[in-house]
Design a protein around this motif. Structure first.
Motif, PDB file in Angstrom:
ATOM      1  N   ASN A 218      46.324  29.805  33.299  1.00 37.90           N
ATOM      2  CA  ASN A 218      47.442  29.010  32.800  1.00 37.90           C
ATOM      3  C   ASN A 218      48.679  29.853  32.513  1.00 37.90           C
ATOM      4  N   ARG A 221      50.314  30.091  35.764  1.00 37.40           N
ATOM      5  CA  ARG A 221      50.988  28.824  36.035  1.00 37.40           C
ATOM      6  C   ARG A 221      52.280  28.703  35.233  1.00 37.40           C
ATOM      7  N   SER A 225      56.325  28.290  36.528  1.00 34.42           N
ATOM      8  CA  SER A 225      56.948  26.994  36.234  1.00 34.42           C
ATOM      9  C   SER A 225      58.444  27.155  35.973  1.00 34.42           C
ATOM     10  N   TRP A 231      54.327  21.134  38.755  1.00 40.09           N
ATOM     11  CA  TRP A 231      53.328  22.053  39.321  1.00 40.09           C
ATOM     12  C   TRP A 231      53.495  22.208  40.829  1.00 40.09           C
ATOM     13  N   TYR A 255      51.757  20.172  32.979  1.00 44.66           N
ATOM     14  CA  TYR A 255      51.948  21.589  33.323  1.00 44.66           C
ATOM     15  C   TYR A 255      53.421  21.841  33.689  1.00 44.66           C
ATOM     16  N   PHE A 274      50.168  22.897  27.017  1.00 48.11           N
ATOM     17  CA  PHE A 274      50.923  23.052  28.258  1.00 48.11           C
ATOM     18  C   PHE A 274      50.441  22.084  29.330  1.00 48.11           C
ATOM     19  N   GLY A 275      49.119  21.856  29.415  1.00 49.56           N
ATOM     20  CA  GLY A 275      48.568  20.994  30.443  1.00 49.56           C
ATOM     21  C   GLY A 275      48.603  19.518  30.111  1.00 49.56           C
TER      22      GLY A 275
END
Length: 347
Positions: A218, A221, A225, A231, A255, A274-275
């Motif tokens: 993450n 990720r 971002s 995403w 995300y 975050f997700g």
């Protein structure tokens, strides 16, 4: 001199009460089934908290909190989960009955004003029956009812959020909420001055300025971002398995990072993750902190949620924040009632 006295049902940590307090009202009592809300409600609103089920309250108990010297307000925000567009199993959730319980209490207490805040989808829940029943009960008791779907960013809330606001009065029709911010506040204006922090770290100066830890995947990720992006900006190998399938390709609002110069997305009970939505910090490699989420709900930056010796948990404080009535919206609700008090109330 206070303009009115308030009893707040389903009060939570006191956000609705705090906005009404800021509008010049005195908060006499708050009721909620979550006893953990006691500290926040009492500390920030100079009032008393009662851990009770609103469905079992009697009108005489509520009336006992009023002095008889000022106009009276019965306020409440029944749990919105049964009516949320995220909720699909409507028939299995009995909490929609609380809206009618609130209306029946109001009819028996007969305060000068009744105000309720909820999600706009209440208007359509069960083909509108629940809202129509609420409105009919209040109107049949002699109240004039104003309702509207309010844009929270019009009232100093740095967040895109729509809420159903109902204000009923026995002293003339309350006016539409007066817009206080023609230019919405932005994420940068709201939280840009807070000290930088990192994922999983708590700031010594403020226990609530803490953001959730991120796994290595993450964190990759997060770094891939872009503010306002999705995403889809990531390399394919970073995408979640569900997003690599055609069935998950439309879910782009998770995300993701917020944008500095726009209001934030709606704060939910999982706004620390975050997700879970567009809850990434615009610039720092982390999700927003609990304190940032509270400020984006227009809580004051020093609002006390827990005693000094207690560490916050994300699930509990996140739930309190996400379920709260934005304080700026609550203050505008108070201003609408104050207009009636100042122009029409006959003492």
């Amino acid at each position: 001199m206070s303009l009115a006295e308030v009893v707040d049902l389903f009060c939570g940590v006191g956000a609705l009460s705090h906005g009404l307090l800021r509008s010049g009202m005195e908060i006499r009592a708050g009721y909620d089934t979550d006893r953990r809300c006691k500290h926040a409600f009492e500390t920030n609103n100079q009032s008393k908290f009662f851990c009770r089920d609103v469905a079992r309250l009697e009108a005489d108990e509520i009336s006992s909190h009023f002095s008889g010297k000022l106009p009276t307000v019965l306020a409440g925000c029944a749990p919105c989960q049964p009516f949320s567009t995220y909720k699909h199993r409507y028939g299995e959730d009995p909490r929609w009955d609380l809206v009618e319980s609130f209306a029946r209490l109001a009819v028996n207490v007969r305060p000068d004003f009744v105000t309720m805040e909820n999600v706009p989808s209440l208007l359509k829940y069960k083909d509108g029956q629940v809202f129509r029943r609420f409105k009919e009960l209040i109107e049949d008791a002699g109240y004039e009812v104003h309702w509207q779907v309010a844009r929270c960013e019009d009232y100093g809330v740095p967040q895109r959020r729509r809420r159903l606001v109902v204000i009923a009065s026995r002293h003339g029709l309350p006016p539409k909420l007066e817009v206080t911010h023609s230019d919405p506040l932005t994420v940068r204006q709201a939280i840009g001055a807070l000290p930088p922090t990192s994922a999983g770290r708590s700031e010594p100066s403020d226990r609530l300025h803490v953001s959730a830890a991120l796994s290595n995947k993450n964190m990759e990720r997060m770094r891939a971002s872009k503010p306002g992006g999705t995403w889809r900006d990531w390399p394919f190998e970073l995408r979640a398995a569900c997003h690599q399938k055609s069935t998950g390709s439309t879910y782009s609002g998770v995300y993701a990072r917020m944008e500095w110069d726009k209001p934030s997305p709606t704060m939910t009970t999982q706004c620390y993750g975050f997700g879970n939505g567009r809850f990434g910090h615009p610039e720092q490699d982390r999700a927003i902190s609990l304190r940032e989420a509270a400020i984006l709900q227009s809580f004051p930056a020093d609002y006390s949620f827990l005693p000094e010796d207690e560490a916050p948990t994300f699930s509990e404080v996140g739930r309190w924040i996400g379920n709260a009535v934005p304080v700026g919206l609550a203050e505008a609700i108070g201003a609408s009632m104050n207009h009636v008090i100042e122009t029409s109330y006959d003492d």
